[in-house]
Enzyme design. Structure first.
Site, PDB file in Angstrom:
ATOM      1  N   LEU A   1     -34.347   9.198  -7.403  1.00  0.00           N
ATOM      2  CA  LEU A   1     -35.095   8.356  -6.468  1.00  0.00           C
ATOM      3  C   LEU A   1     -35.108   6.899  -6.913  1.00  0.00           C
ATOM      4  O   LEU A   1     -35.894   6.098  -6.422  1.00  0.00           O
ATOM      5  CB  LEU A   1     -36.519   8.881  -6.304  1.00  0.00           C
ATOM      6  CG  LEU A   1     -36.637  10.332  -5.829  1.00  0.00           C
ATOM      7  CD1 LEU A   1     -38.096  10.727  -5.673  1.00  0.00           C
ATOM      8  CD2 LEU A   1     -35.877  10.547  -4.522  1.00  0.00           C
ATOM      9  N   SER A   2     -34.237   6.576  -7.843  1.00  0.00           N
ATOM     10  CA  SER A   2     -33.997   5.215  -8.308  1.00  0.00           C
ATOM     11  C   SER A   2     -35.217   4.552  -8.930  1.00  0.00           C
ATOM     12  O   SER A   2     -35.624   3.457  -8.554  1.00  0.00           O
ATOM     13  CB  SER A   2     -33.441   4.328  -7.184  1.00  0.00           C
ATOM     14  OG  SER A   2     -32.788   3.215  -7.754  1.00  0.00           O
ATOM     15  N   SER A   3     -35.764   5.222  -9.925  1.00  0.00           N
ATOM     16  CA  SER A   3     -36.823   4.596 -10.711  1.00  0.00           C
ATOM     17  C   SER A   3     -36.312   3.347 -11.409  1.00  0.00           C
ATOM     18  O   SER A   3     -37.071   2.399 -11.641  1.00  0.00           O
ATOM     19  CB  SER A   3     -37.358   5.596 -11.748  1.00  0.00           C
ATOM     20  OG  SER A   3     -36.316   6.080 -12.583  1.00  0.00           O
TER      21      SER A   3
ATOM     22  N   ASP B   1     -29.296   0.844  -4.320  1.00  0.00           N
ATOM     23  CA  ASP B   1     -30.654   1.069  -4.796  1.00  0.00           C
ATOM     24  C   ASP B   1     -31.445  -0.223  -4.851  1.00  0.00           C
ATOM     25  O   ASP B   1     -32.616  -0.280  -4.454  1.00  0.00           O
ATOM     26  CB  ASP B   1     -30.620   1.716  -6.185  1.00  0.00           C
ATOM     27  CG  ASP B   1     -29.984   3.092  -6.165  1.00  0.00           C
ATOM     28  OD1 ASP B   1     -29.775   3.638  -5.067  1.00  0.00           O
ATOM     29  OD2 ASP B   1     -29.693   3.619  -7.254  1.00  0.00           O
TER      30      ASP B   1
ATOM     31  N   GLU C   1     -23.529   8.759   0.001  1.00  0.00           N
ATOM     32  CA  GLU C   1     -23.610   8.892  -1.458  1.00  0.00           C
ATOM     33  C   GLU C   1     -22.271   8.539  -2.102  1.00  0.00           C
ATOM     34  O   GLU C   1     -21.216   9.022  -1.676  1.00  0.00           O
ATOM     35  CB  GLU C   1     -23.994  10.328  -1.810  1.00  0.00           C
ATOM     36  CG  GLU C   1     -25.048  10.434  -2.870  1.00  0.00           C
ATOM     37  CD  GLU C   1     -26.379   9.857  -2.429  1.00  0.00           C
ATOM     38  OE1 GLU C   1     -26.719   8.750  -2.895  1.00  0.00           O
ATOM     39  OE2 GLU C   1     -27.082  10.496  -1.641  1.00  0.00           O
TER      40      GLU C   1
ATOM     41  N   TYR D   1     -20.630  10.219 -13.855  1.00  0.00           N
ATOM     42  CA  TYR D   1     -20.683   9.162 -12.841  1.00  0.00           C
ATOM     43  C   TYR D   1     -19.502   8.220 -13.017  1.00  0.00           C
ATOM     44  O   TYR D   1     -18.818   7.854 -12.064  1.00  0.00           O
ATOM     45  CB  TYR D   1     -22.009   8.411 -12.972  1.00  0.00           C
ATOM     46  CG  TYR D   1     -22.318   7.445 -11.857  1.00  0.00           C
ATOM     47  CD1 TYR D   1     -23.200   7.779 -10.834  1.00  0.00           C
ATOM     48  CD2 TYR D   1     -21.743   6.175 -11.827  1.00  0.00           C
ATOM     49  CE1 TYR D   1     -23.496   6.895  -9.812  1.00  0.00           C
ATOM     50  CE2 TYR D   1     -22.030   5.282 -10.811  1.00  0.00           C
ATOM     51  CZ  TYR D   1     -22.901   5.649  -9.802  1.00  0.00           C
ATOM     52  OH  TYR D   1     -23.182   4.767  -8.791  1.00  0.00           O
TER      53      TYR D   1
ATOM     54  N   GLU E   1     -28.242  -3.767 -14.078  1.00  0.00           N
ATOM     55  CA  GLU E   1     -27.930  -2.359 -14.305  1.00  0.00           C
ATOM     56  C   GLU E   1     -26.496  -2.168 -14.791  1.00  0.00           C
ATOM     57  O   GLU E   1     -26.220  -1.352 -15.665  1.00  0.00           O
ATOM     58  CB  GLU E   1     -28.178  -1.556 -13.032  1.00  0.00           C
ATOM     59  CG  GLU E   1     -28.080  -0.062 -13.257  1.00  0.00           C
ATOM     60  CD  GLU E   1     -29.114   0.747 -12.502  1.00  0.00           C
ATOM     61  OE1 GLU E   1     -28.975   1.978 -12.472  1.00  0.00           O
ATOM     62  OE2 GLU E   1     -30.059   0.157 -11.941  1.00  0.00           O
TER      63      GLU E   1
END
Length: 385
Positions: free
Chosen positions: A128-130, A175, A27, A227, A163
């Protein structure tokens, strides 16, 4: 939710889909040029694509009321400078279209207009990386319909650029790689510097193990400050150590790092450096000792994210400790943190009791009831129809 089918008056070009993902371990290592070990899951985002008016892209979804429509030729002016003019969910598919055209130097006038209708069963906000599932489905569909000829590695890069630049979230490429390159019953051991990927059999089912996801329903957003602050701390640490990225720092270098840095920066660095090592150890352990032996590495990963990287929450910590008490061989939060989901590797027959224990623990703590379900390693982006 199931999206309404496109009008039969419009010729349907097809349906594509891409999965969400669970990161087994690794992570906040991806944007540090490190190692990650995700797997794609069966929960997917689908896009029904129809050819539309010449020169126009239209995006609609079952999870947002209003369509967004604009000329393809205007994408270059919108991204990244004027991205805030576009509602956030639509920046993902529109950003992919922009990045595809820009990266391939394709004239927008030379490709067909498209209408993209999205539906998804990837839980939003659960880590969950939609978002990568939207990007992967869009990239796969437009790559085919516009005949751009890009491979899965290039399409993962396109998703990351969308992104980063179109949405404004400073994520790495993990991802998008999972969304594009996932395989059933396997994880993807990815070197985020070289993008070399090795498919590693997981063997969970054969060992009688399930991956239990505990969605805490604490929403998070990667584009928010926490983040970004973590990423900046990592960049600061690498600069103080005189290396291009924390990938170039070993566990043996940590004593020197501690002397050079303030406490917060050092702890951020220590998490990334030790997490990279845990990924390598997890792959080696799976191949040598089997899936049950990776449990302690999952536990250590969560402790590092909680104590050094500071991205866990009380809900995530409770999910992890309760799952472990209920018999999980290992458990950790997964995703960017500040909310989202935890995972537990647990024997199949213990899932009902563990689920009940976690639900009770959350109720006793006064937390929102979690959404708990199992996931299974699955295939990446594909054309479905």
């Amino acid at each position: 939710m199931t999206a309404t089918s496109p009008s039969p008056a419009v010729p349907t070009a097809g349906t594509w889909s891409a999965p969400g993902r669970v990161n087994l371990i690794g992570e906040h290592t991806d944007y540090n040029d490190g190692f990650v070990f995700p797997f794609a899951i069966e929960h997917r985002t689908r896009v029904d694509l129809t050819t539309g008016r010449d020169g126009v892209i239209r995006v609609r979804s079952s999870f947002a009321p209003d369509p967004v429509e604009l000329p393809l030729a205007e994408l270059d002016a919108l991204f990244p400078a004027r991205r805030d003019e576009i509602t956030e969910w639509a920046r993902y598919p529109l950003g992919v279209a922009w990045a595809l055209l820009d990266e391939t130097q394709t004239d927008p006038a030379s490709v067909t207009g498209v209408d993209l209708l999205f539906s998804s069963d990837v839980p939003v906000g659960a880590g969950l990386s939609s978002s990568a599932a939207i990007e992967g489905a869009t990239a796969a569909a437009l790559n085919d319909v516009w005949d751009l000829g890009l491979d899965s590695v290039a399409l993962a890069r396109i998703g990351r650029r969308a992104e980063n630049d179109a949405v404004g979230a400073p994520t790495g490429i993990m991802d998008q790689t999972a969304a594009m390159r996932g395989r059933a019953d396997a994880g993807i051991f990815l070197d985020c510097r070289t993008l070399d990927a090795e498919i590693i059999p997981l063997g969970f089912a054969a060992a009688g193990l399930e991956v239990l996801v505990i969605d805490t329903r604490v929403s998070h957003a990667h584009s928010t400050g926490g983040y970004r602050e973590r990423r900046e701390a990592c960049e600061r640490g690498a600069a103080l150590l005189g290396v291009p990225a924390l990938r170039d720092v070993s566990v043996d270098d940590l004593p020197r790092a501690e002397e050079l840095m303030d406490d917060v920066t050092f702890r951020r660095v220590r998490h990334v450096v030790t997490e990279d090592q845990r990924v390598l150890d997890a792959v080696r352990t799976l191949q040598g000792d089997g899936p049950r032996a990776v449990g302690p590495l999952l536990d250590a990963s969560h402790a590092s994210m909680r104590d050094d990287f500071g991205i866990s929450t009380p809900e995530l910590d409770l999910a992890v400790t309760t799952a472990r008490a209920a018999g999980a061989v290992g458990a950790r939060m997964t995703g960017g943190g500040f909310g989202g989901a935890a995972i537990a590797l647990i024997d199949h027959e213990l899932v009902p009791a563990a689920t009940s224990a976690i639900e009770t623990a959350f109720a006793d703590a006064g937390f929102t009831a979690p959404h708990i379900f199992t996931v299974h390693p699955s295939d990446g982006a594909r054309r479905d129809a």
